[in-house]
Design an enzyme around this catalytic site. Structure first.
Site, mmCIF file in Angstrom:
data_model
loop_
_atom_site.group_PDB
_atom_site.id
_atom_site.type_symbol
_atom_site.label_atom_id
_atom_site.label_comp_id
_atom_site.label_asym_id
_atom_site.label_seq_id
_atom_site.Cartn_x
_atom_site.Cartn_y
_atom_site.Cartn_z
ATOM 1 C CB THR A 85 -1.079 -25.161 26.507
ATOM 2 O OG1 THR A 85 -1.823 -25.608 27.639
ATOM 3 C CG2 THR A 85 0.384 -25.514 26.713
ATOM 4 C CE LYS A 160 -0.894 -27.796 30.435
ATOM 5 N NZ LYS A 160 -1.976 -27.303 29.593
ATOM 6 C CE LYS A 228 -0.534 -26.570 21.566
ATOM 7 N NZ LYS A 228 -1.036 -25.946 22.827
#
Length: 276
Positions: A85, A160, A228
């Site tokens: 990701t 995502k 993150k």
């Protein structure tokens, strides 16, 4: 997750060359016939398809674009698939650089966590050319159940981000629902019986709320990695000029949670902000 995903590929008969910063984590793959390489570049030089599963965008940039990285070693025609990701902008950058080396790069982040990886039922969100996607599809089908081509390079990462944004705001709702139930003098587990199958139902409510109530903070997905992801989503949204106040609040609360020592806990640990 990467070890589980690689084990499914080996089980499907794909010969593997592998590298990990901690060799011991690849022990089971090596016992089952995988070939150990001393660097990502060595993996690339030995492979027709290279798959990476890393921690942070900085890792992706180093591994692909750094000195002695994958692009410098990959043979023309190699398919490069990053399942980390990461940033949509970085995915586009890698794809552009790969084209200069006569390679094709795809971004294919996943959802489903460690359990989905172990059980080969990940959702795989792919960005890249249609031709690269068709080439990768048989490989993806070994690791995942829901496999969708979202569009050109960077589209998988953007999808995502949409996934993580939905989870982030949803987690706030789950935590606050359970906190309210307790404050109202209800048994939260009994409340879950009533609301878990109705309009309020969600994966987080069904799977993570019971763990919250048991004070089980073991990670399925680390708080530090979620922070993150939410940071990437906020940066990407700013590029589009899109204001996402729910995402900003979730990011702030998860950073507060990490500051309390929960960065290596699972995302359900957010409930501790409401109870401690």
């Amino acid at each position: 997750m990467g070890a589980s995903m690689a084990s499914h590929l080996a089980g499907a008969g794909h010969p593997l060359s592998v590298f990990n910063r901690t060799k011991a984590k690849a022990a089971r793959l090596l016992e089952n016939g995988a070939r150990w390489c001393e660097s990502p570049a060595e993996v690339a030089a030995a492979s027709k398809v290279v798959i990476t599963m890393l921690g942070y965008p900085g890792d992706v940039e180093d591994v692909y674009l750094g000195d002695g990285g994958i692009l410098a070693a990959a043979r023309p025609g190699t398919l490069l698939v990053d399942m980390t990701t990461s940033s949509p902008a970085l995915a586009r950058k890698v794809a552009d650089k790969a084209a200069g080396y006569r390679c094709e790069a795809m971004d294919a982040p996943v959802s489903g966590g460690d359990v989905g990886a172990r059980e080969a039922r990940l959702s795989i969100m792919a960005g890249g050319s249609a031709e690269a996607f068709e080439r990768a599809r048989p490989i993806f089908s070994v690791m995942g159940r829901t496999i969708v081509h979202q569009g050109p390079a960077g589209s998988g990462q953007a999808c995502k981000m949409a996934n993580q944004i939905a989870i982030a705001s949803g987690m706030l709702g789950v935590c606050e629902s359970m906190a309210y139930a307790r404050a109202a003098g209800l048994d939260p587990e009994t409340v879950l019986e009533s609301i878990g199958e109705g309009a309020a139902s969600s994966w987080s409510l069904s799977n993570l709320a019971p763990r919250m109530l048991r004070e089980d903070v073991e990670p399925g997905f680390y708080v530090k990695h979620f922070i993150k992801d939410l940071g990437i989503a906020l940066e990407s949204a700013r590029e589009f000029g899109t204001d996402l106040p729910g995402l900003a609040l979730a990011h702030e609360l998860y950073r507060k949670l990490a500051a309390r020592g929960f960065e290596d806990a699972g995302t359900q640990a957010l409930f501790r902000l409401y109870t401690d």
